[in-house]
Design a protein around this motif. Structure first.
Motif, mmCIF file in Angstrom:
data_model
loop_
_atom_site.group_PDB
_atom_site.id
_atom_site.type_symbol
_atom_site.label_atom_id
_atom_site.label_comp_id
_atom_site.label_asym_id
_atom_site.label_seq_id
_atom_site.Cartn_x
_atom_site.Cartn_y
_atom_site.Cartn_z
ATOM 1 N N THR A 116 8.476 148.375 64.569
ATOM 2 C CA THR A 116 8.817 148.423 65.954
ATOM 3 C C THR A 116 8.683 147.074 66.615
ATOM 4 O OG1 THR A 116 8.071 150.695 66.104
ATOM 5 C CG2 THR A 116 8.208 149.614 68.077
ATOM 6 N N MET A 117 9.475 146.599 67.531
ATOM 7 C CA MET A 117 9.226 145.524 68.147
ATOM 8 C C MET A 117 8.193 145.359 69.124
ATOM 9 S SD MET A 117 10.031 143.675 71.262
ATOM 10 C CE MET A 117 11.213 144.738 72.018
ATOM 11 N N VAL B 137 4.792 139.085 75.714
ATOM 12 C CA VAL B 137 4.732 138.849 77.147
ATOM 13 C C VAL B 137 4.974 140.025 77.932
ATOM 14 C CG1 VAL B 137 5.052 137.160 79.144
ATOM 15 C CG2 VAL B 137 4.969 136.292 76.622
ATOM 16 N N TYR B 138 4.162 140.345 78.873
ATOM 17 C CA TYR B 138 4.462 141.342 79.928
ATOM 18 C C TYR B 138 4.834 140.937 81.241
ATOM 19 C CZ TYR B 138 2.681 145.101 76.430
ATOM 20 O OH TYR B 138 2.455 145.712 75.357
ATOM 21 N N VAL B 139 5.810 141.363 81.774
ATOM 22 C CA VAL B 139 6.090 140.752 83.177
ATOM 23 C C VAL B 139 6.221 142.200 83.864
ATOM 24 C CG1 VAL B 139 7.850 139.557 84.547
ATOM 25 C CG2 VAL B 139 7.749 138.942 82.320
ATOM 26 N N ARG B 140 5.375 142.166 84.916
ATOM 27 C CA ARG B 140 5.175 143.350 85.866
ATOM 28 C C ARG B 140 5.228 142.745 87.226
ATOM 29 N NH1 ARG B 140 0.841 144.005 82.476
ATOM 30 N NH2 ARG B 140 0.780 145.734 81.066
ATOM 31 N N PRO B 141 5.803 143.653 88.126
ATOM 32 C CA PRO B 141 6.069 143.338 89.673
ATOM 33 C C PRO B 141 4.466 142.996 90.355
ATOM 34 C CG PRO B 141 7.302 145.328 89.170
ATOM 35 C CD PRO B 141 6.484 144.996 88.092
ATOM 36 N N GLY B 142 4.395 141.901 90.904
ATOM 37 C CA GLY B 142 2.988 141.697 91.705
ATOM 38 C C GLY B 142 2.910 142.417 93.044
ATOM 39 N N ASN C 47 10.556 144.946 83.708
ATOM 40 C CA ASN C 47 11.087 146.383 84.181
ATOM 41 C C ASN C 47 12.331 146.701 83.732
ATOM 42 O OD1 ASN C 47 11.851 144.160 85.596
ATOM 43 N ND2 ASN C 47 12.061 145.199 87.437
ATOM 44 N N ARG C 48 13.287 145.913 83.391
ATOM 45 C CA ARG C 48 14.634 145.899 82.631
ATOM 46 C C ARG C 48 14.833 146.029 81.288
ATOM 47 N NH1 ARG C 48 17.788 146.170 87.146
ATOM 48 N NH2 ARG C 48 16.891 145.104 89.175
ATOM 49 N N GLY C 49 13.603 146.295 80.679
ATOM 50 C CA GLY C 49 13.891 146.294 79.173
ATOM 51 C C GLY C 49 13.045 145.192 78.447
ATOM 52 N N SER C 50 13.136 145.158 77.286
ATOM 53 C CA SER C 50 12.454 144.241 76.471
ATOM 54 C C SER C 50 13.656 143.321 75.972
ATOM 55 C CB SER C 50 11.830 144.888 75.291
ATOM 56 O OG SER C 50 10.708 145.606 75.615
#
Length: 549
Positions: free
Chosen positions: A316-317, A321-326, A440-443
């Motif tokens: 599994t990939m 890095v994680y990108v989240r809305p601030g 938020n739009r996928g990996s």
């Protein structure tokens, strides 16, 4: 002209690729899986490297590991310290009690004589053991006699591996070899069968030409064909076929559905791929309803039966890095701490060793281990910081993508990011290799955000190639069966939208997205439309046939 000797001082600059620098560059381009494997090897090789646990650390001096840091988009980080221990003690049942409640456990009860005087009876009368319990206690207290008894199954050791009890995965080759041992008794036939099984690929297919197999085995082609005929009856149905038609034919024979009409259909799969239903109907000699049922049976078959036995485990990939809305409307960028190795330099152990080491060779060895461990920790920390810096700049450059979607993806190259963060393009290229970002739009892979630019028709801002591909796909998905868009029409639509693009570029993007040509799409959609229109009529005809007279 006389030859003389003289001393000169010259000052120059040069880049020397030290082993530590080469190691840092190597770590930068490794994926998280390769990095974990590399760190595991270093932990086994270097005695001064320790794996940092998630809890409170012992007083070990050394560089702070980058794995124990939580990053934000501002670049600041704090060390991962573990939660404070509570003053409450947990009891055997899971409930908590105060430390004062267990004081009776530490109370001295005195000698055996004092206890017997207190109880006014011997201890044997109070704590008597049954013969079976006494024998069991004696056997338990006895020293193990066999080596296997020392490392018993259920232990509380941290190295206890539950996966050792999981059954091994059955591969396609092993599954076929088990059937081979039952199907043949002659050694020559088993040898031919095992050789053919070794040639089967992951999908379950054999090479089209087996003439070389007969030559290498020194067997006749008839013997190879006889063994192959038996192998093609093995489970799963369709295995050991040499092409798709043979694979489907084997499965149809297993279902007792390989009649002359179905044979004609299987032998002309190219017409089925072209949606040439009229030619297929003529070759098979059936009507529209029968050809539809036959095509439905073909679609229910398995074209790759060998994939049921995966020879390689799918990994599994895991995003780096994680990108989240601030909270302020921006984006919060942080590293995935689970993918960062946690290692520390045990300088306390090195200090203790340096007091007892007398040989120069041992001193040199442990000095090299200390230097390598320190450099590894620093390289891991620098790698984490660089990944965070590049990812943060990518999010800043592609803010429209995270807010509105792929249609707002901007053209971006390595030089733009490298100039913004004051690094070299090669460093950015290594950082973005084999790294993934969860949004938020996928990996997406970090290289996904670097796309070529396509000029604007009205001289405005250039468009991203990925955004243009998305636009082409939207146009094709929205086309009607009676108005299929050709590549020239798509070019006109894109230029009307302000995108200056050539026809050959549209064809290249369409083929890269595996979208067929306009002629093939017209056949497919008209065939689907015809099937949809004929379905209600067929059901009504059947209802009239079954209606009472």
């Amino acid at each position: 002209m006389a030859l003389t000797q003289r001393l000169e001082f010259r000052q120059s600059q040069s880049l020397v690729m030290t082993p530590q620098l080469m190691q840092a560059i190597k770590l930068l381009q490794l994926s998280n899986l390769d990095l974990s494997a590399f760190v595991e090897e270093e932990l086994e090789r270097n005695p001064l490297l320790d794996r940092a646990s998630d809890g409170p650390e012992p007083p070990v001096a050394g560089e702070p590991a980058a794995a124990g840091a939580e990053f934000s988009d501002s670049g600041s980080y704090g060390e991962d310290g573990g939660s404070d221990a509570s003053d409450m003690t947990t009891g055997p049942g899971g409930e908590a009690f105060e430390p004062g409640q267990e004081e009776w456990l530490n109370r001295d009860l005195g000698s055996r004589t004092e206890i017997e005087q207190t109880l006014d009876t011997p201890l044997d009368n109070v704590f008597s053991e049954e013969p079976a319990e006494a024998a069991a206690r004696a056997a338990q207290d006895a020293a193990p006699t066999a080596y296997t008894e020392w490392g018993g199954g259920a232990s509380n050791d941290d190295d206890y591996n539950l996966e050792a009890f999981v059954a091994a995965e059955v591969t396609l080759g092993g599954h076929l070899a088990e059937q081979l041992a039952v199907a043949f008794s002659a050694p020559a036939q088993r040898m031919i069968g095992q050789y053919l099984i070794d040639l089967v690929d992951d999908a379950g297919y054999l090479p089209p030409d087996l003439g070389q197999a007969a030559e290498r085995l020194g067997a006749s082609p008839a013997d190879v064909d006889a063994v192959l005929a038996v192998l093609q009856k093995f489970d799963p149905p369709g295995v050991c076929a040499r092409n798709l038609s043979e694979c489907l034919a084997i499965q149809l024979r297993e279902l007792n559905r390989y009649d002359p009409a179905m044979q004609a259909l299987v032998e002309n799969l190219d017409l089925l791929a072209k949606r040439d239903i009229a030619s297929l109907r003529k070759l098979c000699g059936v009507d529209d309803e029968d050809i539809t049922d036959m095509i439905g049976e073909i679609r229910r078959l398995d074209p790759k039966p060998g994939l049921k036995f995966g020879s390689a485990r799918t990994q599994t990939m895991v995003p780096d890095v994680y990108v989240r809305p601030g909270p302020d409307g921006g984006w919060h960028v942080e590293l995935n701490s689970d993918t960062l190795p946690r290692v520390l330099v045990n300088q306390v152990y090195y200090t203790e060793l340096s007091k007892t080491i007398r040989k120069d060779g041992d001193k040199s060895y442990f000095s090299d281990c200390l230097q390598n461990a320190t450099w590894l920790v620093r390289a891991l920390d620098q790698r984490a910081r660089t990944i965070l810096k590049v990812a943060t700049e990518i999010v800043r450059q592609q803010d429209g993508f995270f807010t509105h979607g792929v249609a707002h993806l901007r053209p971006l190259n390595l030089k733009a990011v490298a100039d913004a963060i004051q690094m070299h393009e090669s460093t950015v290229s290594r950082v973005t290799a084999n790294k993934y970002m969860a949004t938020n739009r996928g990996s997406f892979e970090l290289k996904y955000f670097f796309t070529a630019s396509i000029a604007s028709a009205d001289g405005g801002e250039a468009h991203s190639a990925e955004a243009v591909r998305h636009h082409i796909k939207q146009l094709i998905d929205a086309e009607a069966p009676s108005a299929i868009l050709s590549d020239d029409t798509i070019v006109e639509r894109l230029r009307a939208s302000g995108i200056d693009i050539a026809r050959r570029t549209v064809a290249k993007y369409r083929e890269a997205m595996r979208i067929p040509s306009s002629v093939q799409r017209r056949r497919d959609k008209q065939s689907m439309l015809g099937n949809a229109l004929s379905a209600p009529a067929t059901s009504s005809d059947r209802s009239r046939d079954t209606a009472p007279a």
